[in-house]
Design an enzyme around this catalytic site. Sequence first.
Site, PDB file in Angstrom:
ATOM      1  N   GLY A  12      13.026  -6.240   4.966  1.00 59.30           N
ATOM      2  CA  GLY A  12      12.381  -6.321   3.654  1.00 59.30           C
ATOM      3  C   GLY A  12      12.467  -5.002   2.901  1.00 59.30           C
ATOM      4  O   GLY A  12      13.067  -4.029   3.382  1.00 59.30           O
ATOM      5  N   GLN A  13      11.832  -4.968   1.700  1.00 61.04           N
ATOM      6  CA  GLN A  13      11.938  -3.775   0.847  1.00 61.04           C
ATOM      7  C   GLN A  13      11.399  -2.531   1.549  1.00 61.04           C
ATOM      8  O   GLN A  13      12.027  -1.479   1.553  1.00 61.04           O
ATOM      9  CB  GLN A  13      11.144  -4.001  -0.456  1.00 61.04           C
ATOM     10  N   ASP A  53      10.521 -14.481  14.562  1.00 65.75           N
ATOM     11  CA  ASP A  53       9.587 -15.081  13.591  1.00 65.75           C
ATOM     12  C   ASP A  53       8.223 -14.460  13.836  1.00 65.75           C
ATOM     13  O   ASP A  53       7.637 -14.655  14.903  1.00 65.75           O
ATOM     14  CB  ASP A  53       9.552 -16.607  13.809  1.00 65.75           C
ATOM     15  N   TYR A 143      -2.027 -14.100  -2.356  1.00 64.07           N
ATOM     16  CA  TYR A 143      -1.600 -12.871  -1.668  1.00 64.07           C
ATOM     17  C   TYR A 143      -2.786 -11.917  -1.508  1.00 64.07           C
ATOM     18  O   TYR A 143      -3.057 -11.410  -0.423  1.00 64.07           O
ATOM     19  CB  TYR A 143      -0.497 -12.231  -2.499  1.00 64.07           C
ATOM     20  N   LYS A 147      -4.681 -10.553   1.862  1.00 63.38           N
ATOM     21  CA  LYS A 147      -4.777  -9.121   2.176  1.00 63.38           C
ATOM     22  C   LYS A 147      -6.246  -8.716   2.357  1.00 63.38           C
ATOM     23  O   LYS A 147      -6.582  -7.935   3.245  1.00 63.38           O
ATOM     24  CB  LYS A 147      -4.108  -8.276   1.094  1.00 63.38           C
TER      25      LYS A 147
HETATM   26  C1  VAH Z   1       3.636  -7.483  -5.222  1.00 67.91           C
HETATM   27  N1  VAH Z   1       4.937  -5.511  -4.622  1.00 67.91           N
HETATM   28  O1  VAH Z   1       4.011  -7.298  -6.376  1.00 67.91           O
HETATM   29  C2  VAH Z   1       3.764  -6.311  -4.239  1.00 67.91           C
HETATM   30  C3  VAH Z   1       2.554  -5.406  -4.250  1.00 67.91           C
HETATM   31  C4  VAH Z   1       0.778  -4.294  -5.604  1.00 67.91           C
HETATM   32  C5  VAH Z   1       1.898  -5.265  -5.592  1.00 67.91           C
HETATM   33  O2  VAH Z   1       1.650  -5.758  -3.281  1.00 67.91           O
HETATM   34  O3  VAH Z   1       3.188  -8.531  -4.845  1.00 67.91           O
END
Ligand code: VAH
Length: 315
Positions: A12-13, A53, A143, A147
Amino acid sequence: MQKSILILGACGQIGTELTIELRAKYGSENVVASDIREGGESLMQSGPFELLDATNYEAIEDVVMHYEIDEVYLMAAMLSATAEKFPMRAWNLNMNSLFNVLNLAKEKKISKIFWPSSIAVFGPNTPKENTMQSTIMEPSTVYGISKQSGERWCEYYFKKFDVDVRSVRYPGLISWKTMPGGGTTDYAVDIYHEALKKESYECFLNEETKLPMMYMDDAIRATINLMESPSEKLSVRSSYNLGSMSFTPKEVAQNIRKHIPNFEISYNPDFRQQIADSWPSSIDDSAAKRDWNWQPEFDLEKTTEEMLDNLKDTV
Ligand code: VAH
């Protein structure tokens, strides 16, 4: 005996650059890269790689036992924009991968974990400027919810089972070595590619959207600095605020024009605007500065120079 490290989500990035840096620091053979699919040639040829995975506990356990892994960096996740399209897949990946590594540590099969949180844990009613380490957190994205939940579990496993898990709330990250995937802050990477290709860019956020951002070199240095810090110095076991700079798409465009005078930007906000509007504009990272001497090195000027200089021969 050199420590042995496993990176989940190494393609990933962040994972790509973390793998390069950790291999340089600890020796390539001591850093096992893994992901759900193979990575680029340089990553695959620079040290051990396993197809893995991150939601499969037994598969991770096998790799941990085989290589006698000490530390795990869990970089696999579904980011904010994609997670809105696939909520249950995002929850499954982001949460079950974390439970897998936390439980491996609880069972004493690994000794230390790095897990990335994000400024996405903050929500629309969080004070936006100099957002504090501890403040109102009502994330409004899949997301961000994953988190925030992950941070609560990290602190629970630390307190209940003495699991040495460490975390930072990354801002938007800017890098040239890999393309980001599915993030709301990805415009800040795309813009440099498009500026060099077409001298123009249509931005999916509006011109005044001010967000906390960081150049990847700073993010990698912060990550390794935190992981190497003495445990007793760490007062935060949910996740540390981490900051360096904040800017708007308009400011990035103005900065790019210092190098590409004819660069033009237009704005066509999409669903990601609502995500960005729920996040802070700037971050108070005094806890990271106090506990483990965090200090960023890249501002917008230096970031633009680095991005354009490294991308100019690739587009
Ligand atoms: C996103 N690059 O854009 C991530 C990050 C603060 C943003 O967690 O979802």
